[in-house]
Design a protein around this motif. Structure first.
Motif, PDB file in Angstrom:
ATOM      1  N   PHE A 235       0.821  -1.213   0.000  1.00 37.75           N
ATOM      2  CA  PHE A 235       0.000   0.000   0.000  1.00 37.75           C
ATOM      3  C   PHE A 235       0.854   1.260   0.000  1.00 37.75           C
ATOM      4  N   SER A 236       2.097   1.154   0.471  1.00 37.58           N
ATOM      5  CA  SER A 236       2.951   2.348   0.427  1.00 37.58           C
ATOM      6  C   SER A 236       3.419   2.627  -0.996  1.00 37.58           C
ATOM      7  N   LYS A 237       3.167   1.698  -1.909  1.00 37.98           N
ATOM      8  CA  LYS A 237       3.434   1.962  -3.329  1.00 37.98           C
ATOM      9  C   LYS A 237       2.149   2.381  -4.044  1.00 37.98           C
ATOM     10  N   ILE A 238       1.079   1.618  -3.776  1.00 37.59           N
ATOM     11  CA  ILE A 238      -0.165   1.826  -4.521  1.00 37.59           C
ATOM     12  C   ILE A 238      -0.840   3.153  -4.181  1.00 37.59           C
ATOM     13  N   VAL A 239      -0.911   3.472  -2.894  1.00 31.84           N
ATOM     14  CA  VAL A 239      -1.659   4.675  -2.503  1.00 31.84           C
ATOM     15  C   VAL A 239      -0.994   5.960  -3.061  1.00 31.84           C
ATOM     16  N   PRO A 240       0.318   6.155  -2.875  1.00 31.28           N
ATOM     17  CA  PRO A 240       0.918   7.372  -3.449  1.00 31.28           C
ATOM     18  C   PRO A 240       0.855   7.420  -4.979  1.00 31.28           C
ATOM     19  N   ASN A 241       0.943   6.242  -5.628  1.00 34.13           N
ATOM     20  CA  ASN A 241       0.843   6.263  -7.090  1.00 34.13           C
ATOM     21  C   ASN A 241      -0.566   6.637  -7.544  1.00 34.13           C
ATOM     22  N   CYS A 242      -1.581   6.169  -6.833  1.00 27.78           N
ATOM     23  CA  CYS A 242      -2.960   6.575  -7.154  1.00 27.78           C
ATOM     24  C   CYS A 242      -3.118   8.083  -6.934  1.00 27.78           C
ATOM     25  N   LYS A 243      -2.471   8.567  -5.885  1.00 32.29           N
ATOM     26  CA  LYS A 243      -2.549  10.011  -5.603  1.00 32.29           C
ATOM     27  C   LYS A 243      -1.899  10.795  -6.735  1.00 32.29           C
ATOM     28  N   LYS A 244      -0.748  10.334  -7.148  1.00 32.16           N
ATOM     29  CA  LYS A 244      -0.024  11.006  -8.214  1.00 32.16           C
ATOM     30  C   LYS A 244      -0.847  11.054  -9.500  1.00 32.16           C
ATOM     31  N   LEU A 245      -1.635   9.998  -9.739  1.00 25.72           N
ATOM     32  CA  LEU A 245      -2.471   9.939 -10.936  1.00 25.72           C
ATOM     33  C   LEU A 245      -3.748  10.764 -10.787  1.00 25.72           C
ATOM     34  N   GLY A 246      -3.944  11.350  -9.608  1.00 21.22           N
ATOM     35  CA  GLY A 246      -5.141  12.158  -9.381  1.00 21.22           C
ATOM     36  C   GLY A 246      -6.363  11.331  -9.041  1.00 21.22           C
ATOM     37  N   LEU A 247      -6.191  10.015  -8.830  1.00 21.89           N
ATOM     38  CA  LEU A 247      -7.351   9.155  -8.597  1.00 21.89           C
ATOM     39  C   LEU A 247      -7.863   9.229  -7.169  1.00 21.89           C
TER      40      LEU A 247
ATOM     41  N   ASP B 286      -8.360  11.710  -5.037  1.00 17.87           N
ATOM     42  CA  ASP B 286      -9.326  12.749  -4.668  1.00 17.87           C
ATOM     43  C   ASP B 286     -10.266  13.155  -5.791  1.00 17.87           C
ATOM     44  N   ALA B 287     -10.185  12.480  -6.939  1.00 19.58           N
ATOM     45  CA  ALA B 287     -11.056  12.852  -8.048  1.00 19.58           C
ATOM     46  C   ALA B 287     -12.515  12.631  -7.652  1.00 19.58           C
ATOM     47  N   GLY B 288     -13.400  13.378  -8.324  1.00 20.54           N
ATOM     48  CA  GLY B 288     -14.831  13.263  -8.028  1.00 20.54           C
ATOM     49  C   GLY B 288     -15.061  13.671  -6.588  1.00 20.54           C
ATOM     50  N   ASP B 289     -15.764  12.816  -5.873  1.00 18.09           N
ATOM     51  CA  ASP B 289     -16.027  13.155  -4.471  1.00 18.09           C
ATOM     52  C   ASP B 289     -15.025  12.478  -3.541  1.00 18.09           C
ATOM     53  N   GLY B 290     -13.841  12.128  -4.059  1.00 17.18           N
ATOM     54  CA  GLY B 290     -12.825  11.496  -3.213  1.00 17.18           C
ATOM     55  C   GLY B 290     -13.185  10.068  -2.863  1.00 17.18           C
ATOM     56  N   TRP B 291     -13.876   9.407  -3.791  1.00 18.97           N
ATOM     57  CA  TRP B 291     -14.357   8.041  -3.559  1.00 18.97           C
ATOM     58  C   TRP B 291     -13.227   7.103  -3.135  1.00 18.97           C
ATOM     59  N   LEU B 292     -12.101   7.185  -3.847  1.00 22.35           N
ATOM     60  CA  LEU B 292     -11.022   6.235  -3.574  1.00 22.35           C
ATOM     61  C   LEU B 292     -10.365   6.523  -2.225  1.00 22.35           C
ATOM     62  N   ARG B 293     -10.264   7.804  -1.891  1.00 20.97           N
ATOM     63  CA  ARG B 293      -9.734   8.158  -0.570  1.00 20.97           C
ATOM     64  C   ARG B 293     -10.602   7.527   0.534  1.00 20.97           C
TER      65      ARG B 293
END
Ligand SMILES: [Fe+2]
Ligand SMILES: [Fe+2]
Length: 375
Positions: A318-330, A332-339
């Motif tokens: 998760f220390s790889k996946i979460v920051p990479n998703c953040k970097k891709l803008g995923l 917080d996009a929309g209503d921050g569903w993924l967050r």
């Protein structure tokens, strides 16, 4: 959480669903799965994507040879290496042992050693199968991505992945005893990636998720083992993998800018499902079962010790996946569903870990040193 059902489960942590997926048999000789998407020919040969062009050049000079650059004459003391490696999950073992009525309480040294050896075989086997997944996925990217610079780069990754399959297979065959079949959670994810007709989903599933996990796990093993052949093998593979993840991030950053809210949400859901598959894969059911602990019992126990940080492989994932998703803008996009989803499964704390671009620079330095040494 609206009507959305993650992986078709009532609950992401449903033990019954996890075990049902885990029982899927992917065959003994071959496994066939349908490929989705169109093969795209582009007539636009102009080199417009500088970042991808640079990676392509880098890839051309970073090729290594699995049969001559590694010293295969080295003798491997499997038990010693397995125990070194198992030290990585000492804290997790401790927590599992301390649970009330833990079946591990009766274990002696012999059983712990067996677990270490089985876990070593299992990890190397999953790397092997995952590498084959990467080989097939990148061949698919060559076909389906519409950009010429990406086709060029992906073709170098096909070669890299063939080499990775080759070296893991050789290590398993000549240094270890016993292979494990592919972990169902891993193969289910690979099959989903291959079936999806949207070209960017291959990147999301493979370059971001599976290779993100691979980088994390290789890094762990590299840090814990003193075995010189494995250490060198992992170092080489990691310098390739960092480039692969960088390829994914670079391509998706551009592509996602042109997607609408609904399309982005589909990517968020895909990312979350892939993250869960990866988490489930790390439960190593087959290994525990081989050591006499039943799947249901160990799954319950793993949820009881809960915090992902207790399992360093999971934390690293998760220390790889979460920051990479953040970097891709995923994130917080929309209503921050993924967050929200990552918060629910307790992994949002990793959002500020270094993303792969930072890591790529570090690992690439290794490749440059190697070139300088051989020049
Ligand atoms: Fe690989
Ligand atoms: Fe890779």
């Amino acid at each position: 959480m609206s009507e959305y059902k993650v992986l078709g489960r009532e609950d992401a942590n449903s033990i019954e669903s996890i075990l049902a997926d885990d029982a899927i048999d992917f065959g003994t000789a071959v496994h066939a799965t349908q490929v989705g998407g169109d093969a795209i020919f582009t007539w636009d040969y102009e080199r417009t994507r500088e970042g991808l062009g640079k990676l392509y050049e880098r890839a051309k000079t970073s090729q290594w040879n699995g049969s001559t650059d590694l010293d295969w004459s080295i003798d491997v003391d499997v038990e010693k290496v397995a125990i070194e490696m198992q030290a990585a999950i000492a804290q997790l073992q401790e927590r599992l042992l301390s649970l009330p009525n833990s079946p591990l309480k009766s274990w002696g040294e012999e059983q712990w050693t067996k677990l270490a050896i089985e876990a070593f075989n299992w990890r190397m086997s999953q790397f092997l199968h995952g590498e084959q997944g990467a080989l097939i996925c990148t061949a698919k990217i060559v076909e389906t991505v519409p950009w010429i610079d990406a086709k060029y780069y992906a073709s170098t990754q096909v070669m890299d992945e063939a080499r990775h399959v080759e070296v893991f297979a050789r290590y398993l065959d000549t240094k270890l005893e016993g292979h494990y079949p592919v972990n169902p959670a891993l193969q289910l994810l690979i099959d989903d990636i291959i079936a999806d007709s949207r070209w960017d989903m291959t990147y999301m599933g493979m370059q971001i998720m599976i290779e993100g996990l691979a980088l994390a796990a290789f890094g762990f093993m590299h840090a814990f083992t003193q075995e010189p052949l494995l250490k060198q093998l992992l170092r080489y593979v990691m310098s390739d993998e960092a480039r692969h993840v960088a390829f994914g991030v670079l391509s998706l950053q551009e592509y996602y800018q042109g997607l609408d809210g609904k399309e982005i949400r589909e990517r968020q859901e895909f990312a979350f499902e892939a993250a869960l598959r990866m988490r489930d894969r790390l439960m190593m059911h087959a290994v525990w079962e081989q050591c006499g602990i039943d799947r249901k019992a160990i799954t319950r126990m793993l949820f009881e010790v809960k915090k992902p940080g207790v399992n360093p492989f999971q934390a690293a994932l998760f220390s790889k996946i979460v920051p990479n998703c953040k970097k891709l803008g995923l994130l917080d996009a929309g209503d921050g569903w993924l967050r929200d989803r990552f918060t629910e499964i307790g992994v949002i704390e990793y959002e500020d870990a270094p993303d792969t671009e930072v890591e790529y620079a570090l690992l690439d330095a290794v490749a440059q040193d190697r070139e300088a040494a051989s020049a």
